[in-house]
Design a protein around this motif. Sequence first.
Motif, short mmCIF file in Angstrom:
data_model
loop_
_atom_site.label_atom_id
_atom_site.label_comp_id
_atom_site.label_asym_id
_atom_site.label_seq_id
_atom_site.Cartn_x
_atom_site.Cartn_y
_atom_site.Cartn_z
N VAL A 79 0.84 -1.20 0.00
CA VAL A 79 0.00 0.00 0.00
C VAL A 79 0.88 1.25 0.00
CG1 VAL A 79 -1.70 1.32 1.33
CG2 VAL A 79 -2.00 -1.15 1.03
N LEU A 80 1.95 1.23 0.77
CA LEU A 80 2.85 2.40 0.77
C LEU A 80 3.53 2.59 -0.58
CD1 LEU A 80 4.47 2.26 4.32
CD2 LEU A 80 2.76 3.88 3.45
N GLY A 81 3.72 1.51 -1.33
CA GLY A 81 4.25 1.64 -2.69
C GLY A 81 3.30 2.44 -3.57
N GLU A 101 9.77 -0.12 5.21
CA GLU A 101 9.92 -0.79 3.92
C GLU A 101 8.71 -0.48 3.03
OE1 GLU A 101 11.10 -5.26 2.52
OE2 GLU A 101 11.05 -4.83 4.67
N VAL A 102 9.01 -0.18 1.77
CA VAL A 102 7.97 0.19 0.81
C VAL A 102 8.05 -0.76 -0.38
CG1 VAL A 102 7.20 2.03 -0.76
CG2 VAL A 102 8.07 2.61 1.50
N GLY A 103 6.89 -1.19 -0.86
CA GLY A 103 6.82 -2.06 -2.03
C GLY A 103 7.08 -1.28 -3.30
N PRO A 104 6.94 -1.95 -4.44
CA PRO A 104 7.17 -1.28 -5.73
C PRO A 104 6.26 -0.06 -5.90
CG PRO A 104 6.79 -3.64 -6.03
CD PRO A 104 6.53 -3.33 -4.60
N LEU A 105 6.82 1.01 -6.46
CA LEU A 105 6.04 2.22 -6.73
C LEU A 105 5.22 1.94 -7.97
CD1 LEU A 105 8.63 5.07 -6.12
CD2 LEU A 105 7.36 3.69 -4.47
N ARG A 106 3.89 1.95 -7.80
CA ARG A 106 3.01 1.60 -8.92
C ARG A 106 1.62 2.15 -8.69
NH1 ARG A 106 -0.60 -2.30 -7.59
NH2 ARG A 106 -0.30 -3.28 -5.58
#
Length: 192
Positions: A94-96, A179-184
């Motif tokens: 979600v943070l991504g 930690e952040v997932g893929p930016l999308r």
Amino acid sequence: MTNPSDPGRPRPANQGRRVAARNRAALIAAAREVFAEQGLNAPLSAVARRAGVGQGSLYRHFADRMALASAVLGENVRQIEQAAIGPGATLKSVLGVVTWHVTRSTAFVDLLRVRGDDGQGRELSERVRTVLAGCLAGRNELTVDDLMLAVAMVSGAVAGPLEQRERQALAAWRLLGIEVGPLRPVETDIEV
């Protein structure tokens, strides 16, 4: 009747309601791009041109600039809500999505900071808070207020070209130890 943009070709037939939803979606997508490139005060004619529609179509869907900007921001929030649904949904993923929007829209950053003046802005901001609070369930190290502050801090760190903004945002998250997932973005059905 002839097409004013190309007098040698006939004007396309008006397809009315059949293309209304498609035009609205195209206008929102175009506004997101044009506002990201030129800011919120970009000419609305540029938005209509990018969407491939006339200005009349733009004004049939959106009464003014703020209505169009609100539709773009509402779509951003829907994407964040969509990212929080489903089996793979995590705070990281979600943070991504949140970070993808932060790196592309100063209006979205402003939305996240809204606390009371603007009714729709406040409602959209609260929807983001609700999503983030749901992602924090069972985690004791962060509160939703901490997370909203972290998003504001990360957004304050981003400037310059897109690639630079993405690098800066990811570096800021690392410095905060989050930690952040893929930016999308997330595909959603745009409301008609």
